[in-house]
Design a protein around this motif. Structure first.
Motif, short mmCIF file in Angstrom:
data_model
loop_
_atom_site.label_atom_id
_atom_site.label_comp_id
_atom_site.label_asym_id
_atom_site.label_seq_id
_atom_site.Cartn_x
_atom_site.Cartn_y
_atom_site.Cartn_z
N ALA A 54 13.21 3.32 -1.53
CA ALA A 54 12.52 3.40 -2.30
C ALA A 54 11.41 2.26 -1.67
CB ALA A 54 12.84 3.57 -3.77
N LYS B 158 11.35 0.20 0.28
CA LYS B 158 10.93 0.42 1.59
C LYS B 158 10.21 1.75 1.82
CE LYS B 158 14.30 -1.05 5.23
NZ LYS B 158 15.61 -0.34 5.58
N ALA B 159 9.95 2.59 1.36
CA ALA B 159 9.21 3.87 1.25
C ALA B 159 7.15 3.19 1.39
CB ALA B 159 9.45 4.75 1.32
N MET B 160 7.70 2.96 -0.50
CA MET B 160 6.54 2.38 -1.16
C MET B 160 5.26 1.45 -0.40
SD MET B 160 7.92 3.74 -4.72
CE MET B 160 8.95 2.36 -5.43
N ARG C 156 5.57 0.28 2.27
CA ARG C 156 4.81 0.96 3.19
C ARG C 156 3.15 2.02 2.90
NH1 ARG C 156 8.96 4.63 5.75
NH2 ARG C 156 10.42 2.61 6.23
#
Lengths: 409, 324
Positions: free
Chosen positions: B90, B92-94, B96
């Motif tokens: 989460a 990492k994705a947020m 990005r």
């Protein structure tokens, strides 16, 4: 709002799920393969491999970890998705309750499949029906188009601040998951705008100030604590309250989506098909409704007043709507694609029959367990059920209240 | 990987804010609570903690109270490494997508021996194979203490627990402790360390190294439990130290798979005469009391033999040999 431009693509139900996830700005997908859900995971991996999404894809070592990772990612603030079926969903069982208990709005697609033993990869609803008490919203799709539409709506429903509950979108194994169908697809930006960016409710934080409900180092909160006899019950009660609010939210989001898609599935909770003046009717969920509609049309040409009630949501169970729709039906067959062994019929039958208890008048009710392990449900079998209903209508007698349709006796 | 140059002083550590605060409901003399406090003193910035079901989860978060000054989540017993996977994914994705307020957030997973050696090993193995960036801290008190002292894959040979009781015929647990840290090294992860709450500075440095490691790091901390091991609550640190001095729990670390003996244990390789006999360690704990009956005395020899065997194997891995 005008209906948005759409294009038609031939795709199966699994691909429709994957595309909806791709378009819905999902942050984390954690999943594990299981037939017949696998295509969903494969397509999502391809989107990631081709750089078509910014999603973090976590290919876990089990379904238990897949749902756990989604739950933890969701608690961290991410929009999350997973998919499962059958034994995989059964392995998630423990974490299903934890997910709803933590009020994590995870969305999961279930390619409904039979439970072992004997092992069988084909369609029935045993896997999701057994999870009906886990406080997940359950939407059962009739076809791949509805699967696609329901997936997009689900992120909005789950994350709605008055709901905050996880959602299962159930599609029948192979009948939908692996069958090509023309599906109307919205543009990426239309879907992205519809789903929006996830919002967070404010809760009381450690230092007595209101903070967003997520794991945020600037505003630390403790999630999933030990909660004993002095508070646990209240928290469970709150989950029931959220389920009570959910029908209104599901209807509103369904209505809002219909304005951009031009598509409606009843009122979002139930779909009444030729029920207004029906004397005899069946109730079912999933793809069998499509076949049943053809049978109803056929019977109508013969002058038989037949109808169908399809439940789109089984959790929450829209009892008031169901009672209203069945008000004038005189003989009713409830179709269950799962069984409660040693009980008195299938779960849909239990709940509808029970809810009729207080009705001023109620129909003769019969339960048919059908299609276990992917046993086909052809129009002829459904036609026989309506014939049985006609007999009940005439004799005013139910010979056996729980029966099995399409099985060798 | 690079190793930290951080060498915390006692003053620095005392002055650093407590992130795992007092007021929790751990027993007097609780080893795991000391381990958590020490690890949290090694944090380097924004941190999210996840805990497996177990003693430390239960004592630190009885609703509506919490001992945690960092964001903290518990979901179940067997899945803390999967929690860490999800949190890390989460973040990492947020990040990005530009939806994260911090440049870096560390993730720590705490679990006991039950949640690590036994029911949690699948999720742990999967999470480190996938290479998530997190520090997994095992606080090992060598049995299921939270449920009332049942044997685990970590319980040592000869220990009496409520599911491996010492009887007239059977001298406590028949099996030996699973070499969990070596199992983690075999996963070829960048950092694995063992630590003891008796050596706080070594423990803090190792925790910091684990946090600085890019990718999965694993720490195995030896945390005596007065209730389960049956000793006086004032003896926790003494027993933790004795574990190292007898070499039943040597301190070492692997950086990119290379074994290095930590100074606290290296002394016993260089001066083997200072290595203490296991019988004194066993004698202090009433979970081993039955071993001192004539009938079961041979078990003490068996334990000593296995301790020596494992110690010598470790020395070989560290390119050292005992010079006796």
């Amino acid at each position: 709002m005008a209906v948005a431009q759409q294009k038609t693509l031939a795709m199966n139900g699994d691909e429709a799920v994957a595309l909806a996830v791709k378009q819905s700005d999902v942050d984390v997908v954690a999943a594990y393969p299981i037939t017949p859900q696998t295509i969903i995971v494969e397509r999502l991996s391809e989107y990631v491999a081709n750089g078509e999404v910014e999603t973090e894809f976590v290919c876990t070592e089990s379904e238990h970890s897949a749902l756990t990772a989604c739950l933890a990612a969701s608690a961290t603030g991410a929009r999350t998705f997973t998919a499962s079926a059958s034994a995989g969903l059964a392995l998630m069982h423990e974490i299903l309750y934890v997910t709803s208990g933590c009020r994590a709005p995870v969305v999961m697609a279930i390619a409904n499949r039979a439970l072992s033993a004997p092992i069988n990869i084909h369609c029935d609803h045993s896997d999701s029906m057994v999870e009906r008490d886990s406080c997940w919203i359950q939407i059962y799709a009739e076809n791949s188009q509805e699967t696609y539409d329901s997936m997009i709506q689900s992120f909005r429903i789950a994350e709605h601040l008055q709901v905050l509950l996880p959602v299962m979108v159930c599609l029948d194994a192979f009948v939908l998951s692996h069958t090509l169908e023309n599906v109307q697809i919205l543009a990426d930006e239309t879907v992205r705008k519809f789903v929006g960016v996830r919002q967070f409710p404010l809760v009381m934080g450690h230092e007595g100030k209101e903070v967003p409900f997520k794991l945020d180092p600037n505003n630390p909160i403790t999630m999933g604590p030990l909660d004993l006899h002095d508070y646990y019950f209240e928290h469970k009660r709150q989950q029931e309250e959220a389920m009570k609010i959910a029908p209104r939210i599901i209807k509103e989001i369904h209505e809002e989506f219909s304005r951009i898609s031009g598509r409606k599935y009843g009122n979002g909770l139930i779909e009444a098909y030729r029920l207004e003046d029906a004397d005899i009717a069946t109730v079912c969920v999933g793809s069998t409704a499509g076949t049943t509609k053809t049978v109803v049309d056929h019977l109508r040409t013969k002058g038989t007043k037949a109808g169908l009630l399809r439940l789109r949501t089984f959790r929450p169970l829209p009892l008031t709507e169901i009672m209203g729709a069945l008000e004038n039906v005189k003989a009713l067959a409830i179709m269950d694609r799962s069984n409660s062994f040693g009980g008195s019929g299938g779960p849909i039958y239990h709940e509808i029959r029970h809810s009729m208890y207080d009705a001023p008048t109620h129909p003769h009710i019969v339960n048919y367990i059908y299609g276990l392990g992917g046993r086909d449900m052809p129009p002829t079998t459904i036609l026989n059920i309506y014939k049985d209903l006609q007999e009940i209508l005439q004799t005013k007698k139910v010979k056996r209240d729980v029966q099995f349709a399409g099985v060798r006796q | 990987m690079t190793t930290t140059s951080w060498k915390p002083t006692a003053k620095e550590i005392v002055e650093k804010a407590e992130l795992f605060t007092s007021g929790h409901r751990a027993c007097a003399g609780c080893g795991p609570a000391i381990a958590l406090r020490q690890v949290m003193k090694a944090t380097r910035g924004p941190t999210i903690v996840t805990n497996a079901t177990g003693c430390m989860e239960v004592v630190s978060t009885i609703y509506p109270y919490t001992a945690w000054k960092v964001p903290w989540i518990h979901t179940a017993f067997e899945n803390v490494a999967a929690n860490a996977s999800g949190i890390e994914a989460a973040l990492k994705a947020m990040k990005r997508k530009g939806r994260l307020a911090h440049e870096n957030i560390d993730v720590i997973a705490f679990a006991g021996d039950g949640g690590t050696f036994d029911i949690g090993i699948q999720a742990l193995s999967g999470a480190v194979e996938r290479g998530h960036d997190f520090l997994y801290v095992l606080y090992d008190n060598e049995a299921y203490m939270n449920t009332g002292i049942q044997r685990s894959g970590s319980t040592p040979h000869g220990a009496s627990t409520t599911t491996s009781p010492a009887g007239r015929v059977i001298p406590g647990k028949l099996q030996y402790k699973k070499p969990i840290a070596d199992i983690m090294v075999a996963h070829e992860i960048p950092y694995v360390a063992t630590a003891s709450i008796a050596y706080w500075q070594d423990l803090l440095v190792k925790a910091r190294r684990g946090l600085e490691t890019e990718g999965p790091a694993f720490m195995h901390i030896f945390t005596p439990c007065p209730r389960g091991w049956r000793y006086d609550t004032s003896k926790t640190i003494e027993i933790a130290r004795l574990g190292v001095e007898t070499c039943i729990f040597p301190l070492w670390e692997t950086i990119d798979g290379e074994y290095n003996l930590s100074p606290q244990s290296k002394i016993f390789a260089l001066k083997p005469e200072r290595k203490k006999k296991i019988s004194g360690y066993l004698k202090m704990q009433r979970r081993f009391k039955h071993l001192f009956r004539p009938k079961f005395k041979h078990v003490i020899d068996e334990i000593q033999h296995r301790v020596d065997e494992r110690w010598n194997r470790l020395l070989k891995r560290c390119n050292m040999t005992q010079s006796d």
